[in-house]
Structures are given as structure tokens and as C-alpha cells.
Design an enzyme around this catalytic site. Sequence first.
Site, PDB file in Angstrom:
ATOM      1  N   GLU A   4       2.829  -8.539   5.561  1.00  0.00           N
ATOM      2  CA  GLU A   4       1.961  -8.419   6.746  1.00  0.00           C
ATOM      3  C   GLU A   4       1.135 -10.088   7.104  1.00  0.00           C
ATOM      4  O   GLU A   4       1.276 -10.802   6.154  1.00  0.00           O
ATOM      5  CB  GLU A   4       0.359  -7.391   6.610  1.00  0.00           C
ATOM      6  CG  GLU A   4       0.633  -7.416   7.712  1.00  0.00           C
ATOM      7  CD  GLU A   4      -0.590  -5.908   8.027  1.00  0.00           C
ATOM      8  OE1 GLU A   4      -0.858  -5.759   6.647  1.00  0.00           O
ATOM      9  OE2 GLU A   4      -1.771  -5.270   9.270  1.00  0.00           O
ATOM     10  N   HIS A  47      -7.668 -10.348  -0.416  1.00  0.00           N
ATOM     11  CA  HIS A  47      -8.787  -9.828   1.140  1.00  0.00           C
ATOM     12  C   HIS A  47     -10.192  -9.390  -0.197  1.00  0.00           C
ATOM     13  O   HIS A  47     -10.309  -9.208  -0.640  1.00  0.00           O
ATOM     14  CB  HIS A  47      -9.094  -8.666   1.645  1.00  0.00           C
ATOM     15  CG  HIS A  47      -7.371  -8.861   2.532  1.00  0.00           C
ATOM     16  ND1 HIS A  47      -7.972  -9.729   3.998  1.00  0.00           N
ATOM     17  CD2 HIS A  47      -6.284  -8.054   2.957  1.00  0.00           C
ATOM     18  CE1 HIS A  47      -6.333  -9.370   4.666  1.00  0.00           C
ATOM     19  NE2 HIS A  47      -6.322  -8.377   4.257  1.00  0.00           N
ATOM     20  N   HIS A  53       0.499  -2.215   1.162  1.00  0.00           N
ATOM     21  CA  HIS A  53       0.178  -1.715   2.185  1.00  0.00           C
ATOM     22  C   HIS A  53       1.583  -0.958   2.724  1.00  0.00           C
ATOM     23  O   HIS A  53       1.068   0.273   3.521  1.00  0.00           O
ATOM     24  CB  HIS A  53      -1.181  -2.710   2.433  1.00  0.00           C
ATOM     25  CG  HIS A  53      -0.426  -2.091   4.155  1.00  0.00           C
ATOM     26  ND1 HIS A  53      -1.765  -2.745   4.600  1.00  0.00           N
ATOM     27  CD2 HIS A  53      -1.583  -1.075   4.839  1.00  0.00           C
ATOM     28  CE1 HIS A  53      -1.638  -2.600   5.967  1.00  0.00           C
ATOM     29  NE2 HIS A  53      -1.828  -1.096   6.022  1.00  0.00           N
ATOM     30  N   HIS A  78       3.140 -10.200   0.081  1.00  0.00           N
ATOM     31  CA  HIS A  78       3.115  -9.315   0.889  1.00  0.00           C
ATOM     32  C   HIS A  78       3.716  -9.747   2.262  1.00  0.00           C
ATOM     33  O   HIS A  78       3.058 -10.915   2.899  1.00  0.00           O
ATOM     34  CB  HIS A  78       1.811  -8.735   1.131  1.00  0.00           C
ATOM     35  CG  HIS A  78       1.418  -7.493   1.951  1.00  0.00           C
ATOM     36  ND1 HIS A  78       2.498  -7.391   3.113  1.00  0.00           N
ATOM     37  CD2 HIS A  78       0.181  -7.025   2.502  1.00  0.00           C
ATOM     38  CE1 HIS A  78       1.982  -5.825   3.506  1.00  0.00           C
ATOM     39  NE2 HIS A  78       0.463  -6.155   4.008  1.00  0.00           N
ATOM     40  N   ASP A 118      -1.121 -10.810   8.252  1.00  0.00           N
ATOM     41  CA  ASP A 118      -2.635 -11.809   7.773  1.00  0.00           C
ATOM     42  C   ASP A 118      -2.226 -12.957   6.314  1.00  0.00           C
ATOM     43  O   ASP A 118      -2.908 -13.586   5.874  1.00  0.00           O
ATOM     44  CB  ASP A 118      -3.819 -11.411   7.263  1.00  0.00           C
ATOM     45  CG  ASP A 118      -2.856  -9.590   6.447  1.00  0.00           C
ATOM     46  OD1 ASP A 118      -2.147  -8.993   6.670  1.00  0.00           O
ATOM     47  OD2 ASP A 118      -3.808  -8.904   5.946  1.00  0.00           O
ATOM     48  N   ASP A 128      -3.205  -6.303  -0.943  1.00  0.00           N
ATOM     49  CA  ASP A 128      -4.380  -6.357  -0.533  1.00  0.00           C
ATOM     50  C   ASP A 128      -4.739  -4.909  -0.971  1.00  0.00           C
ATOM     51  O   ASP A 128      -5.907  -4.707  -1.274  1.00  0.00           O
ATOM     52  CB  ASP A 128      -3.414  -5.443   0.545  1.00  0.00           C
ATOM     53  CG  ASP A 128      -3.008  -5.937   2.199  1.00  0.00           C
ATOM     54  OD1 ASP A 128      -3.454  -7.305   2.310  1.00  0.00           O
ATOM     55  OD2 ASP A 128      -2.883  -4.956   2.861  1.00  0.00           O
ATOM     56  N   HIS A 153      -6.303  -4.626  13.175  1.00  0.00           N
ATOM     57  CA  HIS A 153      -5.686  -3.603  13.537  1.00  0.00           C
ATOM     58  C   HIS A 153      -6.177  -2.049  13.697  1.00  0.00           C
ATOM     59  O   HIS A 153      -6.262  -0.946  13.639  1.00  0.00           O
ATOM     60  CB  HIS A 153      -4.176  -3.028  13.282  1.00  0.00           C
ATOM     61  CG  HIS A 153      -3.743  -3.375  12.019  1.00  0.00           C
ATOM     62  ND1 HIS A 153      -4.719  -1.737  11.118  1.00  0.00           N
ATOM     63  CD2 HIS A 153      -2.949  -3.765  10.762  1.00  0.00           C
ATOM     64  CE1 HIS A 153      -4.423  -2.101   9.407  1.00  0.00           C
ATOM     65  NE2 HIS A 153      -3.231  -3.511   9.223  1.00  0.00           N
ATOM     66  N   TYR A 210     -12.383  -0.118   3.099  1.00  0.00           N
ATOM     67  CA  TYR A 210     -10.803  -0.637   2.762  1.00  0.00           C
ATOM     68  C   TYR A 210     -10.135   0.584   2.695  1.00  0.00           C
ATOM     69  O   TYR A 210      -8.512   0.526   3.123  1.00  0.00           O
ATOM     70  CB  TYR A 210     -10.996  -1.785   1.849  1.00  0.00           C
ATOM     71  CG  TYR A 210      -9.586  -2.458   2.495  1.00  0.00           C
ATOM     72  CD1 TYR A 210      -9.577  -3.615   2.991  1.00  0.00           C
ATOM     73  CD2 TYR A 210      -8.752  -2.479   1.329  1.00  0.00           C
ATOM     74  CE1 TYR A 210      -8.282  -4.266   3.154  1.00  0.00           C
ATOM     75  CE2 TYR A 210      -7.680  -3.316   1.354  1.00  0.00           C
ATOM     76  CZ  TYR A 210      -7.258  -4.270   2.820  1.00  0.00           C
ATOM     77  OH  TYR A 210      -6.186  -4.870   2.544  1.00  0.00           O
TER      78      TYR A 210
HETATM   79 FE1  FEO Z   1      -0.889  -5.630   4.905  1.00  0.00          FE
HETATM   80 FE2  FEO Z   1      -3.871  -7.899   3.673  1.00  0.00          FE
HETATM   81  O1  FEO Z   1      -1.931  -6.642   5.258  1.00  0.00           O
END
Ligand code: FEO
Length: 402
Positions: free
Chosen positions: A83, A227, A147, A81, A85, A166, A27, A194
Site C-alpha cells: 500500500e 503506523h 491488511h 506491504h 503509504d 499495518d 481512505h 485502527y
Molecule cells: Fe495498508 Fe498502512 O497501509
Amino acid sequence: MTAFKARKISDNVYWVGAIDWSLRDFHGYRTSRGSTYNAYLIMGKEPVLIDTVKAAFFNEMMERIRSVIEPEKIQYIISNHAEMDHSGCLERAIEAIQPKEVFASKMGISALREHFHFDQPITAITSGEEFMLGDAKLTAIETRMLHWPDSMFTFYANDGVLFSQDGFGMHLATTKLFVDENDPDIIHYEAGKYYANILLVYSSFTKRLLASLPKLNLDIKYIAPDHGPIWRRPEDIRFILEKWQEWAEQRYYNKAVIIYDTMWNSTAAMANSIAEGIAEHGTTVKVMPMNGSHRSDIITEILDAGALLIGSPTVNNQMFPSIAEVLCYIKGLKPLNLIGQAFGSYGWSGEAVKLIQDELQHMQVELTGEPINIKYVPENSDLAKCRELGSTIATELAKKLS
Ligand code: FEO
């Protein structure tokens, strides 16, 4: 024969995520080194899957799971989370696994429903709540805005693993699962990048989290983010916690960042002269021309800088579009504690410098020295003024740091 296998990270925990070698945009953040979507499998008496992966990587995750257990034997899924991903294949995973129960934070349940419009039952976990799943002793820790509003960590006490979604992560595609197996310079840069691009704007939440974590008395042996690689050596865990504290506080160093774009090299010449003026004081200076710098690397450099200078020619009564774009990005991430100034060149109207100054003020950058706006091409005396501006900036920054 499967291509993808799970990797053991502690006595009972396996990494069953996916490596996205080709990701270059997250994004708007340039992920130059790709990323991983980490999912984890706790192989206790009643196996638990922590998070899933981006939708396109569902098969990779399932293959890794299958290398240690039949997926249907997983009893629980915890979604830290919402999101996509991490949750993009949650619905497919629920269908394939048929777990006894799926857990998320209260806000996570709303976010998952609003994203996927599915109606599978999901149980809300309360922050600070200790709960047992089989013989796995778990604690949920809500981490709002780190996040997203729904975000939470889950701590697995049996092995001391903090699943931090995250938090403490980085976009880095690597087969080396642990931080200490990777190049430390890359780790440091990508962890900072990050934080700067994803979490800087939420720094007040970071500070709150870091203040509350010790009170939970968790014996953290691993920080396993969603991640990038896993933190396991005590010195690495200490490093990332200290760095997050430093970044959240917006601590700055004797460093200036100059961003510019240029039409016929006038603004470029000004930027170079300002940089010379800064550097003569021993201050680190990063000159970032827009034709070779991405906004996500720029904000990374700003993360620990104390000064920011922005230069643009005037075009059609405006600043250059590339400068407007990077300003929009920086403004949204809310870096603090900066001094700075605007500079630029023009042909006949010259609005860009004032427009940039307005934006810098909006960002609470303390304007220092005088702005410089040069008609057409700078003369030597103009470049001397630029050098002087650089010198003023370095001097004032040194005063702030003393
Ligand atoms: Fe906020 Fe890795 O997604």
C-alpha cells in the site's frame, strides 16, 4: 544540519520514518490525531531498510537515514506491504540507494508492479523462510489480508524485533516512539479504532495469524508497526496481542450504540428515550448523532458493543443519506454478534425504518423488540415505547452475556 534524525529503538535498529501531523483522512477513516509512516533501518554488517514511507515524505525518510549512514551503504530493502503509504517512494528509494536486492512477498511483487509499473528486480520471500542478510537473521511471515493480500511481517531475530507493517498499528502522530511513553487512553482508543476501521472485516485472518505466531517460537522483544508507536514492554506486547484476539473474536460487552440523524428533532427525541431505557439497566450506551459523529468513531464504538440501534427520519421515501452512508461503511466492515433494532419518524410514507431493518438483517444483526416508526412528532406515549425498546434491548443483551 538536518531537521530529521533517525531514532535508535534497539541495539541495531533505527526508526527512519516520517510523522504526518496533518493527516485527517485515510481512505475514508478520519485520522483525527494524524499518523506516522514507520520505516526501519537494521544497521548490521549489511544494512537493511524495512519499508519506506508515503511519497511526499521521501526527503524526511532520507534525511533520517543520512543521520546514521550514507543511503548508498544500505544493501537490501524489504517491502512488507505494497500500500502506498509504505511503498509510495520505494522506486525513488531504490534509485537513490541502489541496493543489492529488494524483497517482498510473492503477492507483494505483483502488487508493487501493478502499482508502480516499474521493472526493478524484486526477490520473493516465502513465508516461514529464515534467511540471512549479512549478519541479520530474518524470518518472513506472510499475513495475507492484514491488511492487503501482499502483506507480510519480517522478524529480526538478533534484536527480537517484529516488523509488523499495518499489524498492531494505529494512526497517531507522535514524537514519542514507544507506546509506554504515550497516554495509555489515547493508545487504547487509537489501537481499537485502527482495528475497527482497517482490519475488522479480516478478523478470520487475524485469528489465524494469532494462532500461528506462537508456533514460530519468535522471541519478540519489540513489535514495530508501520503506523504509530512501538510496543516494547512485555505487558504492552501482551496487551495488544490480547486485544487483537478479543477484537478478532468480536467479543462484546454490556454496551449499546445508538446512531441517528434527525430532521425536526423527532428521531432525536426517540433516540434519547431509547438511551434512557437502556441506561436504567446499567448498560453503557453511546448515543451518536450523525451531525457530530464520524463513521470511523462509530465503528470504533461498535467494536466492543453488543447492541446497535439505528434511527432515521424518512426523506423522499428513503432513509437519511447520512444514515445510508454510515450503514454502507459499517456493513463493509462486518461487525458480528449484535442485537439491534430500527426506529424513526416520518411525515407521510415512512419507509426508512423498514429499509434500516433490512440492512440490519443483512448484517446479521438479531432484531430484538419491535421497530418504532412515529408519524411527525412523538407523543409521551410514543417516547414511553422508545424507553421500553431500550429496556428490552438491555434485558436481552444481559441475557446473552449471562
Ligand atoms: Fe495498508 Fe498502512 O497501509
